[in-house]
Write an enzyme that holds these catalytic residues in place. Structure first.
Site, PDB file in Angstrom:
ATOM      1  N   ALA A   1      -5.019 -14.111   1.814  1.00 21.52           N
ATOM      2  CA  ALA A   1      -4.181 -12.915   1.668  1.00 21.52           C
ATOM      3  C   ALA A   1      -5.080 -11.759   1.256  1.00 21.52           C
ATOM      4  O   ALA A   1      -5.964 -11.922   0.408  1.00 21.52           O
ATOM      5  CB  ALA A   1      -3.088 -13.137   0.638  1.00 21.52           C
ATOM      6  N   SER A   2      -4.856 -10.608   1.885  1.00 18.22           N
ATOM      7  CA  SER A   2      -5.673  -9.432   1.581  1.00 18.22           C
ATOM      8  C   SER A   2      -4.783  -8.200   1.625  1.00 18.22           C
ATOM      9  O   SER A   2      -4.111  -7.945   2.628  1.00 18.22           O
ATOM     10  CB  SER A   2      -6.813  -9.291   2.590  1.00 18.22           C
ATOM     11  OG  SER A   2      -7.591  -8.149   2.308  1.00 18.22           O
ATOM     12  N   ALA A   3      -4.770  -7.461   0.518  1.00 18.18           N
ATOM     13  CA  ALA A   3      -3.935  -6.258   0.423  1.00 18.18           C
ATOM     14  C   ALA A   3      -4.787  -5.088  -0.046  1.00 18.18           C
ATOM     15  O   ALA A   3      -6.011  -5.195  -0.187  1.00 18.18           O
ATOM     16  CB  ALA A   3      -2.770  -6.508  -0.516  1.00 18.18           C
ATOM     17  N   SER A   4      -4.133  -3.961  -0.303  1.00 20.31           N
ATOM     18  CA  SER A   4      -4.868  -2.739  -0.621  1.00 20.31           C
ATOM     19  C   SER A   4      -5.548  -2.808  -1.970  1.00 20.31           C
ATOM     20  O   SER A   4      -6.584  -2.172  -2.182  1.00 20.31           O
ATOM     21  CB  SER A   4      -3.903  -1.545  -0.600  1.00 20.31           C
ATOM     22  OG  SER A   4      -2.836  -1.760  -1.497  1.00 20.31           O
TER      23      SER A   4
ATOM     24  N   ALA B   1      -6.035  -5.977  -3.941  1.00 21.97           N
ATOM     25  CA  ALA B   1      -6.746  -7.230  -4.232  1.00 21.97           C
ATOM     26  C   ALA B   1      -6.652  -8.165  -3.040  1.00 21.97           C
ATOM     27  O   ALA B   1      -5.893  -7.931  -2.090  1.00 21.97           O
ATOM     28  CB  ALA B   1      -6.155  -7.894  -5.479  1.00 21.97           C
ATOM     29  N   GLN B   2      -7.459  -9.242  -3.092  1.00 19.69           N
ATOM     30  CA  GLN B   2      -7.341 -10.325  -2.122  1.00 19.69           C
ATOM     31  C   GLN B   2      -7.368 -11.655  -2.864  1.00 19.69           C
ATOM     32  O   GLN B   2      -7.812 -11.739  -4.015  1.00 19.69           O
ATOM     33  CB  GLN B   2      -8.436 -10.251  -1.061  1.00 19.69           C
ATOM     34  CG  GLN B   2      -9.847 -10.472  -1.533  1.00 19.69           C
ATOM     35  CD  GLN B   2     -10.843 -10.242  -0.397  1.00 19.69           C
ATOM     36  OE1 GLN B   2     -10.633  -9.412   0.495  1.00 19.69           O
ATOM     37  NE2 GLN B   2     -11.946 -10.966  -0.411  1.00 19.69           N
ATOM     38  N   VAL B   3      -6.878 -12.704  -2.197  1.00 20.54           N
ATOM     39  CA  VAL B   3      -6.650 -13.988  -2.856  1.00 20.54           C
ATOM     40  C   VAL B   3      -7.399 -15.089  -2.117  1.00 20.54           C
ATOM     41  O   VAL B   3      -7.291 -15.210  -0.890  1.00 20.54           O
ATOM     42  CB  VAL B   3      -5.149 -14.315  -2.911  1.00 20.54           C
ATOM     43  CG1 VAL B   3      -4.924 -15.658  -3.618  1.00 20.54           C
ATOM     44  CG2 VAL B   3      -4.381 -13.208  -3.622  1.00 20.54           C
TER      45      VAL B   3
ATOM     46  N   LYS C   1      -7.373 -14.446  -7.632  1.00 22.40           N
ATOM     47  CA  LYS C   1      -7.066 -13.078  -7.208  1.00 22.40           C
ATOM     48  C   LYS C   1      -8.170 -12.154  -7.695  1.00 22.40           C
ATOM     49  O   LYS C   1      -8.523 -12.158  -8.881  1.00 22.40           O
ATOM     50  CB  LYS C   1      -5.714 -12.635  -7.772  1.00 22.40           C
ATOM     51  CG  LYS C   1      -5.211 -11.309  -7.225  1.00 22.40           C
ATOM     52  CD  LYS C   1      -3.773 -11.061  -7.650  1.00 22.40           C
ATOM     53  CE  LYS C   1      -3.222  -9.792  -7.010  1.00 22.40           C
ATOM     54  NZ  LYS C   1      -1.791  -9.569  -7.359  1.00 22.40           N
TER      55      LYS C   1
ATOM     56  N   ASP D   1       9.338  -7.068  -7.720  1.00 20.21           N
ATOM     57  CA  ASP D   1       8.682  -6.951  -6.411  1.00 20.21           C
ATOM     58  C   ASP D   1       9.011  -8.181  -5.567  1.00 20.21           C
ATOM     59  O   ASP D   1       8.131  -8.799  -4.976  1.00 20.21           O
ATOM     60  CB  ASP D   1       7.170  -6.810  -6.605  1.00 20.21           C
ATOM     61  CG  ASP D   1       6.479  -6.216  -5.375  1.00 20.21           C
ATOM     62  OD1 ASP D   1       7.184  -5.646  -4.526  1.00 20.21           O
ATOM     63  OD2 ASP D   1       5.248  -6.331  -5.271  1.00 20.21           O
TER      64      ASP D   1
END
Length: 557
Positions: A137-140, A142-144, A158, A293
């Site tokens: 998983a990769s977001a604005s 952080a990534q996991v 994370k 969220d």
């Protein structure tokens, strides 16, 4: 509020030009040309060929969404948070912004390793027996990565993006500038309050940069639902949690949006939908601590039909008065008691005290009566709450951030529940819960619980009680003596003011008589000064005036 004057650095100016170009490319001319700087040349837009040849434009919400996606991950995140402010945004724009996906390419795994080793102060191999270099998983922000501890525990790691604070600071600074310009020069700017929105966004996104805060949120939520059959929260491995790195238990479940896979597993969708509603109300009213969220990307389902939550960066809480406000209002709505709803808004201070209750009641009835004419299963609870906030906004109600989070979460939960079980009747689930909660608040058991909670504080005061009572009585005597002294001083002041007024009156009268008597003697006007039919000599008038003057000077009664 922002300062009325600000300085734009060259780098910011270039970035603003790029933003303007993206907006123009997506046909958002009205936003650019509404700026004070471009108003004088707005007519040139109608002279350009591309304006007439660009064809029919997509809806404005879609154009705004595409612009934010082109501007980068921080603007995508801003759009996602902005979509929760449905009390401010038109529905078409809010719906489009809710579709924004926070997905960006991952940063190199070598960089992840370096960040983790620096944060934990030891080599990666000393902590993990296995570390998956490719993030799942990769977001604005952080990534996991997946990993395994030496004791065999499956975990996720994370990692914050390197330099993300600087990137966010730069783009938030630009958003402040844009918001200030919009509020000044855009016709919709003041109504939509962009400066306030950017301030809320800044606080939210910088809170998400602290992974220790997120880990603490996860731990609290896990304690609240420990042993629950409805919700599972993964464990936090605190020895490996730092501000930019967090290690949690790895969960294995089916994404809640994968309906076909859940159906293949024989999951009871009606039960799943109702559990989602129960989880929400339990978090809000029982625990006063809710996951804010809960979009489908953060929710999984175990083979046993238990929800599993992840990503705890945004958590909402309510004060006890907020809880009572919501519960009482919602129950009044269930009973169509709009007068009570209006009174509750005024009593709780959510609208100004001078608000006309009858006018507010009429506005609420106008919004809600059409809703209640539909079958309960067709009524959206989240949109209902949204309409309440929008109506109250017209009466100067300031919607608190925690209520905005609550509204957003409720919309997510309700949308999720309807996706799983379209016949879900959220009202029939919510009303009994709220009635039960309200009864518990006034039950003897709750009162005793509150007394037990406050008992330690009261017990600490018991040994000091005699001293406190003595101090209170001594203070009361001192206050009484002080009040008596002040009363005596006030009486003396009143007498002094009366004497001063009398002396002033005597001095004025004496001076007038003295002058009249002197003039009478000097001009021989005694025969013309008649009192009770008798002539008055001037020397008598002058003498009387002199006596009055002397009395005023010496202060005699």
């Amino acid at each position: 509020m922002l300062k009325s004057a600000f300085v734009i650095r060259p780098s910011q100016a270039l970035r603003l030009l790029h933003i303007n170009w993206v907006l123009l490319r997506h046909g958002l001319d009205e936003i650019i040309l509404a700026a004070h700087l471009f108003r004088p040349v707005r007519f040139l837009m109608y002279l350009t060929p591309w304006y007439w040849l660009r064809g029919e434009l997509p809806p404005r919400g879609e154009r705004i969404r595409r612009s934010l996606e082109d501007l980068g991950p921080i603007f995508v995140k801003f759009g996602q948070i902005l979509s929760t402010r449905r009390d401010l945004l038109p529905d078409d724009i809010a719906v489009e912004l809710a579709r924004l996906q926070d997905r960006v390419p991952p940063f190199p795994d070598e960089l992840s390793r370096k960040i983790i080793e620096e944060a934990l102060g030891q080599p990666l191999e000393a902590v993990f027996s296995r570390f998956e270099p490719t993030p799942f998983a990769s977001a604005s922000i952080a990534q996991v990565h997946g990993a395994q501890l030496h004791d065999g525990s499956e975990v996720v790691v994370k990692v914050l993006r390197p330099g993300i604070e600087k990137t966010i600071g730069r783009d938030v600074g630009l958003l402040r500038i844009i918001a200030d310009l919009a509020e000044r020069y855009w016709k919709e700017g003041r109504r939509l309050r962009p400066v306030e929105v950017v301030q809320d966004y800044e606080k939210t996104i910088f809170d998400e940069l602290d992974l220790v805060r997120e880990a603490a949120n996860a731990s609290q939520l896990r304690r609240n639902f420990l042993g629950s059959e409805e919700l599972y929260v993964p464990a936090v491995y605190w020895p490996y949690c730092k501000r930019n790195v967090m290690v949690m238990e790895r969960i294995f479940g089916t994404p809640v949006g994968n309906i076909q896979s859940l159906r293949d597993q024989g999951i009871d969708f009606k039960l799943l939908g109702e559990r989602g509603v129960e989880i929400f109300f339990t978090q809000v009213f029982r625990d006063n601590f809710f996951h804010a969220d809960m979009h489908p990307g953060n929710i999984f389902v175990s083979p046993e039909g238990q929800y599993i939550a992840v990503d705890f960066g945004i958590i909402g809480t309510l004060t006890p008065s907020d809880q009572r406000y919501l519960a009482n209002n919602l129950l009044a709505f269930f009973n169509r008691d709009y007068r009570r709803v209006a009174e509750l808004h005024v009593e709780s201070g959510w609208v100004p005290p001078e608000t006309r209750v009858d006018q507010f009641e009429s506005a609420i009835r106008t919004v809600c009566e059409p809703i209640f004419e539909r079958p309960l299963k067709d009524i959206s609870f989240g949109h209902f709450l949204l309409r309440l906030f929008q109506t109250a906004r017209r009466f100067d109600m300031v919607v608190q951030p925690q209520l905005v989070l609550l509204q957003k979460t409720l919309l997510n939960i309700e949308g999720l529940g309807r996706q799983l079980y379209p016949e879900l009747d959220l009202w029939s689930t919510a009303k009994p819960f709220l009635e039960r909660w309200m009864k518990e608040q006034i039950s003897p058991r709750h009162v005793l619980k509150q007394m037990r909670h406050n008992l330690p504080a009261y017990a600490e005061m018991v040994p000091d009680a005699p001293v406190l009572v003595a101090d209170f009585l001594r203070q009361a005597r001192q206050d009484q003596a002080r009040n008596q002294e002040q009363a005596r001083e006030m009486d003396a002041l009143r007498v002094a003011m009366e004497n001063a007024s009398r002396r002033n009156r005597d001095s004025v009268a004496g001076a007038a008589l003295l002058i009249a008597g002197a003039l009478s003697v000097h001009l021989n006007l005694a025969d013309n000064l008649i009192w009770l039919g008798l002539p008055i000599p001037g020397w008598i008038l002058a003498g009387g005036g002199l006596l009055l003057l002397l009395r005023s000077l010496v202060g005699h009664e």
